[in-house]
Write an enzyme that holds these catalytic residues in place. Structure first.
Site, mmCIF file in Angstrom:
data_model
loop_
_atom_site.group_PDB
_atom_site.id
_atom_site.type_symbol
_atom_site.label_atom_id
_atom_site.label_comp_id
_atom_site.label_asym_id
_atom_site.label_seq_id
_atom_site.Cartn_x
_atom_site.Cartn_y
_atom_site.Cartn_z
ATOM 1 N NE ARG A 167 -1.623 -2.146 2.959
ATOM 2 C CZ ARG A 167 -1.663 -3.435 2.643
ATOM 3 N NH1 ARG A 167 -2.631 -3.904 1.935
ATOM 4 N NH2 ARG A 167 -0.721 -4.255 3.067
ATOM 5 C CB THR A 168 3.480 2.525 2.271
ATOM 6 O OG1 THR A 168 2.712 2.166 3.411
ATOM 7 C CG2 THR A 168 4.171 3.850 2.521
ATOM 8 C CE LYS A 207 27.450 -3.861 -6.979
ATOM 9 N NZ LYS A 207 27.749 -2.801 -7.958
ATOM 10 N NE ARG A 211 7.318 0.575 4.885
ATOM 11 C CZ ARG A 211 6.066 0.121 4.817
ATOM 12 N NH1 ARG A 211 5.855 -1.120 4.449
ATOM 13 N NH2 ARG A 211 5.044 0.883 5.122
ATOM 14 C CG HIS A 216 3.787 3.961 8.611
ATOM 15 N ND1 HIS A 216 3.914 4.801 7.513
ATOM 16 C CD2 HIS A 216 3.393 2.755 8.116
ATOM 17 C CE1 HIS A 216 3.605 4.128 6.421
ATOM 18 N NE2 HIS A 216 3.296 2.888 6.758
HETATM 19 N N1 ASP Z 1 1.491 -1.629 6.757
HETATM 20 C C1 ASP Z 1 1.699 -1.167 8.116
HETATM 21 C C2 ASP Z 1 3.167 -0.906 8.376
HETATM 22 O O1 ASP Z 1 3.948 -0.912 7.465
HETATM 23 C C3 ASP Z 1 1.093 -2.080 9.123
HETATM 24 C C4 ASP Z 1 1.662 -3.456 9.232
HETATM 25 O O2 ASP Z 1 2.624 -3.818 8.518
HETATM 26 O O3 ASP Z 1 1.143 -4.205 10.062
HETATM 27 O O4 ASP Z 1 3.527 -0.639 9.503
#
Ligand code: ASP
Length: 304
Positions: free
Chosen positions: A53-54, A82, A103, A131
């Protein structure tokens, strides 16, 4: 307030949050009007952990604003393999892009990288830390469905490792919201988060079961047990499967209870809830696009 980077929800004031949510609502009303707003802009995607999703909603958001993305791709296929440091990778990619989304599995990674880069950096999840962009879409969804001030919100599941929980709980302190945290003892809020929440004077209570508090909730925000963050798989097994809800469990709830989940779910919400009026988690995920469009538009324009 001007923000060079978005690292944690703690840095966002009520005014900041409302600016983003209002703009997201304008965009959701007429997305096509923003179609060439950021033509030629490139967003750098640095994802060192899985994401559906993100990552996809950031990509969709940038493209719907007329821009495009450059994607580092998987760790396996990049120079990280590397032995390149995170700071070096980010410094290289900032030369290709106008803003970066990061991320990373390590808590604090986004804060560290923000000290090395000049383009706006958006934290898309740093380990069990924060987040904040998820929080903005959570708040948007809450505001659209239940309002914000005056709400009683239950947050259930893995409160220890759940970064969406940490960010959401900080952001909710800007509003007149009662927060109830429901989890097994071993997955309660980290001490620093609990301390920060108490410092704000917010109404916060912790519970080990949902039953007692459910009838007073307007929103129930369910989270996944973050298996990948457990140092010991046995500890995960002890709590796995607890705190999941089915339709029957919701009987004592208010009729207009809003059930949310940042997704992915494992078994926390029985699919039998999906087609009921309680379920809002798929809309919540869809809201990621207008909210991230709003955030990118405001940050790239120096308006947040
Ligand atoms: N998608 C959210 C996160 O990246 C929630 C999860 O992974 O549970 O934190």
């Amino acid at each position: 307030m001007r923000h060079d980077h978005l690292i944690t929800a703690k840095q966002l004031s009520r005014e900041d949050i409302e600016t983003v949510l209002d703009h997201a609502a304008e965009i959701a009303d007429d997305p096509a009007a923003y179609g060439d707003r950021h033509a030629g802009t490139l967003l750098g995607l640095l994802f060192f952990e899985p994401s559906t999703r993100t990552k996809m909603s950031f990509e969709t958001a940038m493209k719907r604003l007329g821009g495009d993305v450059v994607d580092m791709g998987s760790v396996e296929s990049s120079s990280v393999k590397k032995g390149e440091s995170l700071a070096d990778t980010a410094r290289v990619i900032e030369g290709y892009a106008d803003a970066l989304v990061l991320r990373h599995p390590s808590q604090g990674a986004a804060k560290m990288v923000s000290e090395f880069v000049d383009v706006p950096l958006l934290n898309a999840g740093d380990g069990a830390g924060h987040h904040p962009t998820q929080t903005l879409l959570d708040l948007y969804t809450m505001r659209e469905t239940a309002g914000l001030d005056g709400l009683t919100v239950g947050i259930m599941g893995d409160l220890k490792y759940g970064r969406t929980v940490h960010s959401l709980s900080y952001a909710l302190t800007n509003f007149d919201v009662q927060q109830h945290f429901i989890s097994p003892k071993s997955l309660q809020l980290p001490r620093n988060v609990r301390y920060d929440l108490h410092e704000t004077g917010a109404m916060v209570k912790e519970h080990t079961d949902l039953e007692g508090i459910l009838p007073s909730l307007d929103v129930l925000y369910v989270t996944r047990i973050q298996r990948e963050r457990f140092p010991d798989e046995n500890e995960y097994r002890k709590v796995a499967g607890q705190y999941s809800i089915g339709l029957e469990a919701l009987e004592p709830a208010k009729d207009d209870l809003v059930v949310m989940h940042p997704l992915p779910r494992v078994d926390e919400i029985d699919p039998e809830i999906d087609d009921t009026h309680y379920a809002n988690y798929f809309e919540q995920a869809h809201n990621g696009v207008p909210v991230r469009m709003a955030l990118l538009d405001l940050m790239l324009g120096g308006e947040l």
